[in-house]
Design an enzyme around this catalytic site. Structure first.
Site, PDB file in Angstrom:
ATOM      1  N   TYR A  51       0.849  -1.196   0.000  1.00 59.49           N
ATOM      2  CA  TYR A  51       0.000   0.000   0.000  1.00 59.49           C
ATOM      3  C   TYR A  51       0.885   1.246   0.000  1.00 59.49           C
ATOM      4  O   TYR A  51       1.266   1.782   1.042  1.00 59.49           O
ATOM      5  CB  TYR A  51      -0.930   0.005   1.209  1.00 59.49           C
ATOM      6  CG  TYR A  51      -2.023  -1.037   1.152  1.00 59.49           C
ATOM      7  CD1 TYR A  51      -2.297  -1.743  -0.012  1.00 59.49           C
ATOM      8  CD2 TYR A  51      -2.805  -1.319   2.273  1.00 59.49           C
ATOM      9  CE1 TYR A  51      -3.297  -2.691  -0.063  1.00 59.49           C
ATOM     10  CE2 TYR A  51      -3.817  -2.267   2.236  1.00 59.49           C
ATOM     11  CZ  TYR A  51      -4.053  -2.950   1.064  1.00 59.49           C
ATOM     12  OH  TYR A  51      -5.050  -3.898   1.024  1.00 59.49           O
ATOM     13  N   LEU A 208     -18.062  -0.716   0.448  1.00 55.25           N
ATOM     14  CA  LEU A 208     -19.025   0.323   0.082  1.00 55.25           C
ATOM     15  C   LEU A 208     -19.156   0.488  -1.427  1.00 55.25           C
ATOM     16  O   LEU A 208     -19.716   1.470  -1.896  1.00 55.25           O
ATOM     17  CB  LEU A 208     -18.606   1.667   0.715  1.00 55.25           C
ATOM     18  CG  LEU A 208     -18.536   1.654   2.249  1.00 55.25           C
ATOM     19  CD1 LEU A 208     -17.990   2.981   2.765  1.00 55.25           C
ATOM     20  CD2 LEU A 208     -19.900   1.361   2.844  1.00 55.25           C
TER      21      LEU A 208
END
Length: 300
Positions: A51, A208
């Site tokens: 990341y 989401l």
């Protein structure tokens, strides 16, 4: 609260990837976001050595999480940091995969140093490598567990046969599966059900997907929502994100969503979903809607 292995964590985790990749916030806001998550009762933080944004930044997110925990003004002993190895980012926006056992061992050692810990709470194979036998990659994580370098072992971006194989290779020690799952992406339904059967935590990443990008912006700044998630959110006077996460939590006590966030307000809103209980009628409405929503998720 929910359980990963023998560790109790808050029902909503924090997906820390947005704090380090493209369009990331400055460090002050990133650390404030982690602190806001802890203040809101989040005790699971998901990161990975890959990341980062630019070339040469390997481990950016792990280092950030370590600094955020060290600067938090309260005890963080109950925080479970989950990291992953087996993917890379050359810095051009692409992702690579490397499941070689030697690479995974080096990656784990490096993550230990960056996180500043003697044992990683949860270490996960980021993605199966088609060039390496899956059993060898999983076996490497089992060896790290045997050596006391990782407390628990998980896998990510896997299918049903791989979950069963990993459970066999680890002698029943697999504690978590992290797959993409959201109202817009339901193709991991079989994996979610298998995890319930085996008593394994299921950690939806990008949970989401398909919901309004930011429910915390003004009505004028975002498109009006027309899904059942948005309708119920208005009826309940909460955000669509909260409704979405509550819907995921209702899928089973083994489900622990890890929504991403890049500002304090977003994770505070997401964490509040742990206190939202949907009715059977609402869940039925949402179930009918889910799967028919366009995906807006990214790669992990």
């Amino acid at each position: 609260m929910r359980v990963i292995g023998d560790v109790r964590v808050g029902a909503i985790g924090l997906g820390a990837m947005p704090l380090s990749i493209e369009s990331r916030p400055d460090e002050a806001r990133a650390i404030a976001t982690v602190h806001a998550a802890l203040d809101a009762g989040v005790t699971l933080i998901d990161t990975a050595d890959s990341y980062h944004w630019h070339a040469g930044e390997n481990g950016h997110n792990e280092l950030l999480i370590a600094r955020a925990l060290a600067s938090y003004g309260d005890d963080t002993g109950d925080v479970l940091v989950a990291t992953k190895g087996g993917r890379g980012r050359p810095g051009d926006g692409s992702w690579t995969v490397n499941g070689d056992p030697r690479h995974l061992r080096r990656a784990c050692e490096a993550s230990l140093k960056r996180l500043g810990v003697e044992v990683i709470g949860l270490y996960q194979l980021h993605k199966p490598d088609p060039a390496v036998p899956f059993a060898e990659s999983v076996g490497a994580l089992g060896e790290l567990h045997d050596e006391g370098k990782v407390r628990m072992v998980g896998i990510s971006n896997v299918d049903v046969p791989q979950i069963r194989q990993a459970q066999r290779e680890l002698g029943g020690r697999l504690v978590s599966v992290q797959n993409r799952y959201s109202p817009a992406v339901r193709d991991s339904d079989p994996e979610l059900r298998l995890c319930a059967e085996l008593g394994i935590a299921f950690l939806p990443w990008s949970p989401l997907g398909g919901i309004s990008r930011s429910a915390l912006e003004s009505e004028e700044a975002r498109p009006a929502g027309h899904t059942a998630f948005h309708t119920i959110a208005r009826e309940r006077n909460v955000s669509p994100q909260q409704v979405c996460l509550a819907w995921l939590l209702a899928a089973g006590p083994h489900v622990i969503p890890i929504p991403g966030a890049s500002r304090p307000a977003s994770i505070r809103d997401s964490a509040a979903a742990a206190g939202l209980t949907l009715t059977g009628q609402e869940l039925a409405r949402l179930g009918e809607e889910a799967g028919n929503i366009p995906s807006t998720s990214g790669i992990q």
